[in-house]
Motif scaffolding. Structure first.
Motif, PDB file in Angstrom:
ATOM      1  N   MET A 550       4.230  -3.413  11.752  1.00 30.98           N
ATOM      2  CA  MET A 550       4.246  -2.534  12.921  1.00 30.98           C
ATOM      3  C   MET A 550       5.525  -2.740  13.744  1.00 30.98           C
ATOM      4  O   MET A 550       6.077  -1.773  14.286  1.00 30.98           O
ATOM      5  CB  MET A 550       3.012  -2.790  13.793  1.00 30.98           C
ATOM      6  CG  MET A 550       1.700  -2.349  13.160  1.00 30.98           C
ATOM      7  SD  MET A 550       0.314  -2.337  14.335  1.00 30.98           S
ATOM      8  CE  MET A 550       0.209  -4.070  14.767  1.00 30.98           C
ATOM      9  N   MET A 551       6.009  -3.992  13.813  1.00 33.83           N
ATOM     10  CA  MET A 551       7.257  -4.257  14.544  1.00 33.83           C
ATOM     11  C   MET A 551       8.429  -3.568  13.863  1.00 33.83           C
ATOM     12  O   MET A 551       9.351  -3.079  14.536  1.00 33.83           O
ATOM     13  CB  MET A 551       7.502  -5.770  14.622  1.00 33.83           C
ATOM     14  CG  MET A 551       6.505  -6.505  15.505  1.00 33.83           C
ATOM     15  SD  MET A 551       6.721  -8.314  15.449  1.00 33.83           S
ATOM     16  CE  MET A 551       8.299  -8.495  16.301  1.00 33.83           C
ATOM     17  N   GLU A 552       8.411  -3.499  12.544  1.00 29.10           N
ATOM     18  CA  GLU A 552       9.466  -2.780  11.834  1.00 29.10           C
ATOM     19  C   GLU A 552       9.392  -1.285  12.145  1.00 29.10           C
ATOM     20  O   GLU A 552      10.428  -0.618  12.308  1.00 29.10           O
ATOM     21  CB  GLU A 552       9.354  -3.020  10.332  1.00 29.10           C
ATOM     22  CG  GLU A 552      10.485  -2.394   9.541  1.00 29.10           C
ATOM     23  CD  GLU A 552      10.413  -2.696   8.046  1.00 29.10           C
ATOM     24  OE1 GLU A 552      11.465  -2.671   7.386  1.00 29.10           O
ATOM     25  OE2 GLU A 552       9.298  -2.958   7.550  1.00 29.10           O
ATOM     26  N   SER A 553       8.179  -0.758  12.268  1.00 28.20           N
ATOM     27  CA  SER A 553       8.019   0.658  12.612  1.00 28.20           C
ATOM     28  C   SER A 553       8.562   0.960  13.998  1.00 28.20           C
ATOM     29  O   SER A 553       9.097   2.045  14.259  1.00 28.20           O
ATOM     30  CB  SER A 553       6.533   1.044  12.549  1.00 28.20           C
ATOM     31  OG  SER A 553       6.037   0.917  11.229  1.00 28.20           O
ATOM     32  N   VAL A 554       8.423  -0.006  14.916  1.00 29.76           N
ATOM     33  CA  VAL A 554       8.972   0.161  16.260  1.00 29.76           C
ATOM     34  C   VAL A 554      10.482   0.378  16.192  1.00 29.76           C
ATOM     35  O   VAL A 554      11.044   1.203  16.926  1.00 29.76           O
ATOM     36  CB  VAL A 554       8.654  -1.075  17.131  1.00 29.76           C
ATOM     37  CG1 VAL A 554       9.419  -1.023  18.454  1.00 29.76           C
ATOM     38  CG2 VAL A 554       7.156  -1.176  17.397  1.00 29.76           C
ATOM     39  N   VAL A 555      11.156  -0.349  15.287  1.00 32.27           N
ATOM     40  CA  VAL A 555      12.607  -0.244  15.157  1.00 32.27           C
ATOM     41  C   VAL A 555      13.003   1.034  14.420  1.00 32.27           C
ATOM     42  O   VAL A 555      13.998   1.683  14.765  1.00 32.27           O
ATOM     43  CB  VAL A 555      13.164  -1.483  14.431  1.00 32.27           C
ATOM     44  CG1 VAL A 555      14.648  -1.322  14.114  1.00 32.27           C
ATOM     45  CG2 VAL A 555      12.927  -2.730  15.279  1.00 32.27           C
ATOM     46  N   SER A 569      16.672  -5.501   7.407  1.00 31.32           N
ATOM     47  CA  SER A 569      15.361  -5.081   7.900  1.00 31.32           C
ATOM     48  C   SER A 569      15.078  -5.850   9.187  1.00 31.32           C
ATOM     49  O   SER A 569      15.188  -7.080   9.227  1.00 31.32           O
ATOM     50  CB  SER A 569      14.278  -5.362   6.864  1.00 31.32           C
ATOM     51  OG  SER A 569      14.176  -6.742   6.578  1.00 31.32           O
ATOM     52  N   ILE A 570      14.714  -5.126  10.223  1.00 30.22           N
ATOM     53  CA  ILE A 570      14.508  -5.732  11.542  1.00 30.22           C
ATOM     54  C   ILE A 570      13.222  -5.192  12.136  1.00 30.22           C
ATOM     55  O   ILE A 570      12.929  -4.002  12.051  1.00 30.22           O
ATOM     56  CB  ILE A 570      15.686  -5.427  12.477  1.00 30.22           C
ATOM     57  CG1 ILE A 570      16.983  -6.026  11.920  1.00 30.22           C
ATOM     58  CG2 ILE A 570      15.418  -5.967  13.892  1.00 30.22           C
ATOM     59  CD1 ILE A 570      18.214  -5.648  12.708  1.00 30.22           C
ATOM     60  N   GLY A 571      12.459  -6.080  12.733  1.00 33.47           N
ATOM     61  CA  GLY A 571      11.291  -5.698  13.508  1.00 33.47           C
ATOM     62  C   GLY A 571      11.527  -6.085  14.954  1.00 33.47           C
ATOM     63  O   GLY A 571      12.289  -7.009  15.241  1.00 33.47           O
ATOM     64  N   PRO A 597      14.986 -11.211   8.549  1.00 37.43           N
ATOM     65  CA  PRO A 597      14.443  -9.973   7.981  1.00 37.43           C
ATOM     66  C   PRO A 597      12.917  -9.946   8.094  1.00 37.43           C
ATOM     67  O   PRO A 597      12.309 -10.952   8.469  1.00 37.43           O
ATOM     68  CB  PRO A 597      14.900 -10.042   6.523  1.00 37.43           C
ATOM     69  CG  PRO A 597      15.055 -11.500   6.250  1.00 37.43           C
ATOM     70  CD  PRO A 597      15.471 -12.143   7.515  1.00 37.43           C
ATOM     71  N   ILE A 598      12.321  -8.819   7.760  1.00 35.24           N
ATOM     72  CA  ILE A 598      10.864  -8.686   7.875  1.00 35.24           C
ATOM     73  C   ILE A 598      10.166  -9.655   6.928  1.00 35.24           C
ATOM     74  O   ILE A 598       9.217 -10.345   7.306  1.00 35.24           O
ATOM     75  CB  ILE A 598      10.424  -7.238   7.601  1.00 35.24           C
ATOM     76  CG1 ILE A 598      11.034  -6.289   8.654  1.00 35.24           C
ATOM     77  CG2 ILE A 598       8.903  -7.138   7.611  1.00 35.24           C
ATOM     78  CD1 ILE A 598      10.609  -6.588  10.072  1.00 35.24           C
TER      79      ILE A 598
END
Length: 785
Positions: A550-555, A569-571, A597-598
């Motif tokens: 979900m944190m990755e989706s925020v980014v 890949s960043i969250g 990364p995630i």
């Protein structure tokens, strides 16, 4: 009958005399005993002869003697058993000369071995006033005045105060500490010139020095004049760094002169241990550079702080507060404090200095805002209360009614309506998280707050760590529960916050944060490594994986788009906490937390900016803090060797040309080489271009630049570079940014497309002509909180 017989007969027949006859003589009656008592004379008055001992006097004399003897014994006993230790010490001080051997304070290093705090060799000048004497009182007076004058001239001391020390009756007086070798040599020359060889002592000492000046100042701290740590690591670990003093003990006679060939006792000093921190100088320099730029750019009234942590070990890789200060002159106000320092009272000045020295990451708590929604979401998923993508799970009408209060969504003017938990986190929707907290309940939330370590200090080894501030569970009502859901109306330290987020990034395992990598005994060479400490498993690995997703989706889709770094890949999660009605002057706190990364997360960063005032950029964490974290990650991730997952080069890096090395060529030859390669040349030289060699160039050989970039060439004797101000490139497109830089003889390196969101040199900063300005371009965002 012969005569003898006749006398005997007459004697035997003589009448027996009376028993006692009393006679008077000289008015005194004398009783005379006859026959058997005839040899004893008795008087009826006191006998006053001085030739005999009078018994009462004898008794009194004995009593007095006994009393005196008892008093003497008592005094001896008192001196022996009561004052014995004191008198022994006094005698020792009178007879002994003690020369203290200062231990060397341990050094402080970063994790790569770079020295952050070292002790350089200096000397302390002391005197023995009683040994500064001449052959007469007049000569002694003149000599003492000469010595005082010499000290005051060499060390720029007050003559009268120095003379007072020279005339002191103390055994030892300290004249000056921390004397550099140059001044010591000057003193020795003066002593030789004035034929003074006794009474003046030059003792080895150390002076604390910080090679990087203000780097990591709030973490490292500083020492006082006596080499005792006063703040930071220097204070927290003072007992480890200090060591134990040694001494040389010799004897002196009653005239206070050293006894030749007397037995001398040498007790060696035990040097302090070296400490290696988990900080990395490169990472520390990077985050400090961008933190300073952010505070200045966004006009953050109360500064900011940033922490970089390895979630798998708890090691703190970087920690910075701004404004900072120079460790080599800690009592000098920094540029921010200097603006008002002179107008402050003495008490206010002290308070201001203490605040300047404080480490915001641990010494100041704050309301984390929406970054805390990561914790709320983790609890809900772990308890099975919801799932990440349950359609129509939450509803946002622009606000949430809690008792008699309406708690608004930040996008109250355009509600989010129905959302999943993932969408609610992407949108940073307060009403959705209020509904989630109501489902969880206060008691369950508090159980997890405890598990995440939010109710206690982290025991990180940092100086001045403060606890968090929460309501007692019994005092948590519906309104408190609602605000807790999105990170307001309680306070934690930034270190507590990043530690909790790192727990999520580390598959749900909470690690104890750590600033000390190792301690080295400098006398034995023994090294004690600090091992990572697992505190507890807080959430399951599967829950942690869902939250990171979900944190990755925020980014990628939500309020964290500005933190993206090409190839990684960043969250993340943005945070914007508002002040209470009673404390409006506190202002907003803008923050962003990122993990990368995630999969197999190596880095967690938390940036917090206090009270940004620049209305051009606003105060939302997604638009203010996120771009700065992106800048930091763009340098930290490659440095740590984190592999990039991109398969295609960014369009902005195509057709770049490597700058050739033209040093030691003539200016004419160098210009031709660079022109043939596709660059423009600017020559700074007063000499003949055909004969003058290139002494320096900027950018340096090996840099990669686009065609028509500017190379500055400096001829021999003309290597002083011209400094220019970096323009503000914010919100410019690529063409505008290129033209703005080229007009200043500056070069550009571009990442991304769209408009400029970040630049590595702040607007107005002075740089050398030819410097490469790295800029990040991103699409315009309108939905960032």
């Amino acid at each position: 009958m012969d005569t003898n017989k006749k006398d005997l007969k007459n004697r035997n027949t003589h009448k027996k005399p009376p028993t006692r006859t009393d006679k008077k003589k000289d008015n005194h009656t004398i009783k005379v005993k006859t026959e058997k008592d005839s040899n004893i004379i008795s008087l009826n008055r006191k006998f006053d002869s001085k030739n005999l001992i009078y018994t009462p006097k004898l008794r009194n004399t004995f009593i007095v003697i006994i009393i005196i003897f008892i008093l003497l014994l008592g005094r001896i006993g008192y001196l022996q058993f009561v004052d014995g230790a004191y008198l022994t010490e006094m005698a020792y001080q009178q007879q002994a000369i003690n020369q203290i051997l200062s231990p060397k304070r341990g050094n402080i290093y970063d994790s790569t071995g770079q020295a952050l705090a070292i002790s350089s060799q200096v000397d302390t000048i002391t005197i023995n006033p009683s040994r500064i004497v001449g052959d007469s009182d007049e000569e002694t007076k003149t000599l003492k005045e000469t010595v005082a004058k010499g000290f005051s001239d060499i060390f720029a001391l007050d003559y009268n105060e120095t003379l007072e020390k020279v005339n002191s009756t103390s055994q030892v007086e300290t004249i000056i500490k921390k004397v550099e070798q140059e001044k010591v040599d000057e003193l020795k020359a003066w002593m030789e010139e004035n034929d003074i060889s006794v009474g003046i002592n030059i003792d080895e000492d150390t002076k604390r020095y910080y090679p990087y000046g203000d780097l990591a100042s709030s973490v490292i701290g500083f020492c006082g004049s006596d080499n005792q740590g006063l703040s930071g690591i220097e204070s927290k670990w003072d007992s480890v760094l200090t060591g134990t003093p040694g001494k040389i003990v010799s004897s002196q006679d009653s005239s206070q002169k050293e006894i030749p060939n007397a037995e001398e006792t040498y007790i060696s000093a035990e040097n302090g241990s070296d400490i290696t921190l988990t900080l990395d100088v490169y990472i520390q320099s990077t985050i400090e550079k961008y933190l300073e730029q952010a505070v200045e750019k966004y006009e953050c009234e109360d500064g900011g702080n940033v922490i970089v942590m390895n979630p798998q070990t708890g090691d703190i890789l970087g920690m910075a507060s701004y404004p900072d200060y120079d460790l080599n002159s800690p009592y000098t106000p920094n540029s921010t404090l200097a603006k008002t320092y002179d107008s402050l009272s003495t008490e206010e000045k002290s308070e201001a200095l203490y605040k300047m020295w404080s480490n915001k990451s641990v010494a100041e708590s704050y309301e984390p805002g929406s970054t805390f929604k990561i914790i709320t979401a983790s609890v809900a998923l772990e308890e099975g209360i919801t799932t990440t993508d349950n359609a129509r799970d939450f509803y946002c009408s622009g606000y949430e009614q809690v008792e008699d209060r309406q708690i608004a969504c930040w996008r109250w003017y355009n509600p989010h309506y129905y959302q999943t938990l993932r969408e609610a986190l992407e949108h940073s929707c307060n009403p959705a998280f209020i509904q989630l907290a109501q489902r969880i309940g206060a008691s369950t939330l508090y159980k997890y707050y405890q598990a995440f370590g939010l109710f206690e200090t982290t025991d990180s080894g940092l100086y001045g760590e403060q606890p968090s501030i929460f309501h007692d569970l019994d005092d948590v009502g519906p309104v408190e529960l609602a605000t807790y859901a999105f990170g307001q109306r309680f306070q934690v330290t930034p270190l507590q916050m990043i530690t909790a987020i790192s727990c999520v990034a580390n598959d749900g395992v909470l690690m104890k944060p750590n600033i000390i990598k190792s301690v080295t005994n400098t006398d034995t060479g023994a090294v004690t490594e600090t091992q990572p400490t697992k505190v507890r498993q807080v959430i399951s690995p599967s829950t942690a994986e869902k939250v990171k997703s979900m944190m990755e989706s925020v980014v990628l889709e939500g309020t964290g788009k500005n933190v993206q770094v090409s190839g990684y890949s960043i969250g993340g999660k943005s945070g914007t906490s508002e002040p209470t009605e009673a404390n409006k002057d506190d202002g907003y706190v803008s923050s962003f937390v990122a993990i990368s990364p995630i999969e197999d997360t190596q880095v967690v960063i938390l940036l917090t900016l206090y009270d940004p005032q620049n209305k051009q950029y606003g105060y939302q964490g997604g638009s203010v803090a996120a771009p700065v974290v992106s800048q930091m990650l763009s340098e930290i991730l490659p440095y740590l060797g984190v592999p990039s997952d991109t398969t295609e080069e960014d369009n902005s890096t195509e057709n770049l040309i490597t700058v050739p090395d033209v040093r030691n060529k003539t200016l004419t030859e160098a210009k031709k080489v660079l022109t043939d390669a596709g660059f423009d040349c600017n020559i700074v030289s007063s000499g003949d271009e055909n004969a003058t060699l290139v002494a320096d160039q900027n950018p340096k050989p090996g840099a990669k630049l686009a065609a028509n970039s500017i190379i500055m060439l400096y001829g021999e004797g003309d290597t002083v570079a011209t400094s220019v101000e970096v323009p503000d490139l914010s919100n410019m497109n690529l063409s505008q940014a290129k033209n703005a830089l080229k007009s200043k003889n500056l070069n550009i390196s571009v990442t991304g497309s769209g408009i400029v969101t970040t630049q590595d040199y702040a607007a107005g900063e002075l740089v050398q002509e030819g410097t490469i300005i790295n800029v990040t371009l991103k699409p315009t965002l309108t939905d960032a909180h």
